[in-house]
Design a protein around this motif. Sequence first.
Motif, mmCIF file in Angstrom:
data_model
loop_
_atom_site.group_PDB
_atom_site.id
_atom_site.type_symbol
_atom_site.label_atom_id
_atom_site.label_comp_id
_atom_site.label_asym_id
_atom_site.label_seq_id
_atom_site.Cartn_x
_atom_site.Cartn_y
_atom_site.Cartn_z
ATOM 1 N N ASN A 27 14.668 14.591 -17.457
ATOM 2 C CA ASN A 27 13.750 15.620 -16.384
ATOM 3 C C ASN A 27 12.291 15.221 -16.781
ATOM 4 N N ASP A 28 11.405 15.933 -16.540
ATOM 5 C CA ASP A 28 10.053 15.617 -16.464
ATOM 6 C C ASP A 28 9.235 15.748 -17.823
ATOM 7 N N TRP A 29 10.214 15.686 -18.690
ATOM 8 C CA TRP A 29 9.445 15.976 -20.327
ATOM 9 C C TRP A 29 10.058 14.678 -20.976
ATOM 10 N N THR A 30 10.660 13.717 -20.350
ATOM 11 C CA THR A 30 11.198 12.721 -21.213
ATOM 12 C C THR A 30 10.878 11.210 -20.644
ATOM 13 N N GLN A 31 9.708 11.123 -19.647
ATOM 14 C CA GLN A 31 9.206 9.948 -18.967
ATOM 15 C C GLN A 31 8.144 9.338 -19.615
ATOM 16 N N GLY A 32 7.821 9.561 -20.991
ATOM 17 C CA GLY A 32 6.806 8.963 -21.759
ATOM 18 C C GLY A 32 5.584 10.025 -21.730
ATOM 19 N N TYR A 33 4.697 9.807 -22.667
ATOM 20 C CA TYR A 33 3.366 10.389 -22.849
ATOM 21 C C TYR A 33 2.212 9.439 -23.118
ATOM 22 N N GLY A 34 1.048 9.871 -22.447
ATOM 23 C CA GLY A 34 -0.046 9.059 -22.545
ATOM 24 C C GLY A 34 -1.155 9.757 -23.579
ATOM 25 N N TYR A 35 -2.351 9.778 -23.100
ATOM 26 C CA TYR A 35 -3.380 10.507 -24.008
ATOM 27 C C TYR A 35 -3.424 11.847 -23.663
ATOM 28 N N GLN A 36 -2.558 12.579 -24.042
ATOM 29 C CA GLN A 36 -2.632 14.154 -23.786
ATOM 30 C C GLN A 36 -2.225 14.458 -22.191
ATOM 31 N N PHE A 37 -1.529 13.359 -21.752
ATOM 32 C CA PHE A 37 -0.968 13.632 -20.317
ATOM 33 C C PHE A 37 0.517 13.208 -20.293
ATOM 34 N N TRP A 38 1.196 13.992 -19.683
ATOM 35 C CA TRP A 38 2.712 13.607 -19.311
ATOM 36 C C TRP A 38 3.039 12.756 -18.259
ATOM 37 N N ARG A 39 3.795 11.661 -18.635
ATOM 38 C CA ARG A 39 4.246 10.931 -17.388
ATOM 39 C C ARG A 39 5.366 11.933 -16.884
ATOM 40 N N CYS A 40 5.489 11.652 -15.522
ATOM 41 C CA CYS A 40 6.442 12.401 -14.585
ATOM 42 C C CYS A 40 7.344 11.355 -13.871
ATOM 43 N N ARG A 41 8.389 11.966 -13.303
ATOM 44 C CA ARG A 41 9.394 11.119 -12.330
ATOM 45 C C ARG A 41 8.369 10.821 -11.064
ATOM 46 N N HIS A 42 8.925 9.922 -10.017
ATOM 47 C CA HIS A 42 8.345 9.534 -8.716
ATOM 48 C C HIS A 42 6.876 8.990 -9.024
ATOM 49 N N GLY A 43 6.343 8.390 -10.349
ATOM 50 C CA GLY A 43 5.377 7.804 -10.315
ATOM 51 C C GLY A 43 3.974 8.669 -10.632
ATOM 52 N N ALA A 44 4.321 9.966 -10.879
ATOM 53 C CA ALA A 44 3.187 11.139 -11.022
ATOM 54 C C ALA A 44 3.010 11.213 -12.663
ATOM 55 N N TYR A 45 1.892 11.998 -12.760
ATOM 56 C CA TYR A 45 1.494 12.276 -14.113
ATOM 57 C C TYR A 45 1.194 13.571 -14.232
#
Length: 484
Positions: A255-273
């Motif tokens: 899902n969209d909570w397992t795509q990695g984490y940045g600096y207080q931003f979530w990585r999303c599927r489909h190249g989004a954040y």
Amino acid sequence: MTKQTRLPRTTPEAQGLSSQAVIAFLDAVRERNLELHSFMLLRRGEVAAEGWWAPYRPEYPHMLFSLSKSFTSTAIGFAAAEGLLSVNDSVIGFFPDDVPEQVSENLAAMQIRHLLMMGTGHAADVTGSVQKDDHWVRAFLAEPVEYAPGTHFAYNSAATYMLSAILQRVTGQSLLAFLEPRLFVPLGMSEAAWETCPRGIAVGGWGLSVTTEDIAKFGQLYLQRGEWAGRQILPRAWVDEATSFHIDNDDGRANDWTQGYGYQFWRCRHGAYRGDGAFGQFCVVMPEQEAVLAVTSGLGDMQAVLDVVWAELLPALSDAEAIDPNESVQAELAERLAALRIDAPQGEASSPNESQLEGCVFRLESNELQLDTIALRFSAQGAELVIGNDRVGDQTARLGRGAWQSSRIRIDGIKQGAEQRAEGSFSWKDGSTLDIRLLLAETPFTYALALRQDGRELELQISANVAWEAGRVLTIRGRTAALH
């Protein structure tokens, strides 16, 4: 004070998106019973579609919960660009008087970047424990750090609070005061509010309230890699770094909570954040599609919102600069957007039992909401609900008969007891149970109150559309205290 400016408006077709795709998005939201409060879709810097579910309105601020974190990260970006701090700075170095007697190796190794990436080394979120102490900084530094910083992801709102505390330590300003001239004024955002800890420091990880359009502007700034109105207000390098993958958070779920984490931003599927907050507050940035989506909601299943976005909106964001409009479909979309609403509950408009409740003041048994008394006053147009609370005083909410009526009330524990907009309504179930709804229009919360009277006794059941304990119903009993 900021001078508010509006983003330019256009049609979906002018930005390569069909009105039919937006209709499909709205249909999917309705079919999945998702309680959205607003959305704003930007394409190439212009608002292609927007809507508010009445009684929510464009000018109302909305609680962001953890979407606040992305704004806190942005403040750190500004501070780093001005040389006030570095992401490699040691956390304990800012608070020499608050560190424990024994500083562990892992605590000593914790840096600002570890706070940013949710890689502090704590095994789990320590926020609840930290909040039990009046001195949150000291309590945070006293928590055991089980892992080497940067090696273990643990979503941790207290880490974001520490970013706010560091910023206030080095600037002498609150988080909001620091961001005002750097972010809010250049983007023409509305006036904002941010909750604080017992020592007056902005909580950072939650507590910010802004409008939907402010969320959209924030996302557009990041989409434009820190540029606004031809001026680089936030370094491009910071935007790239903050929204990049910094730590793995894959727990086996796709899902969209397992795509990695940045600096207080979530990585999303489909190249989004994205930045996001509890109960469905979103700022989704889609660089490949040159799009930003801002959403406010009151729902428990946040993944369901993103699933609808990926299914209905993402594929429709074509590469075309513009597509031919279908005027009838555009008219249908305009009609649908104008009709968006959250209905007040419908039941019997009146009951003989109103005369029994009229003038009664019920003193309530001790309860966790700290409600002391409750009373009702009825009229032909509606009613007034009077709630007694020793901490914030008596609060009167207007209720429409099967329709929303507006008032301003204080509710202890929400937005630090600040006065806020409430929309109220009531109807009768079977003529014996009074069904009251209080929609707090600057929050995700709508409260349902079911009142049943038996002589001098009252049973009050309270539930909410969303809560940290889903589906919970609180039952409070009371007894007539006095007659008017």
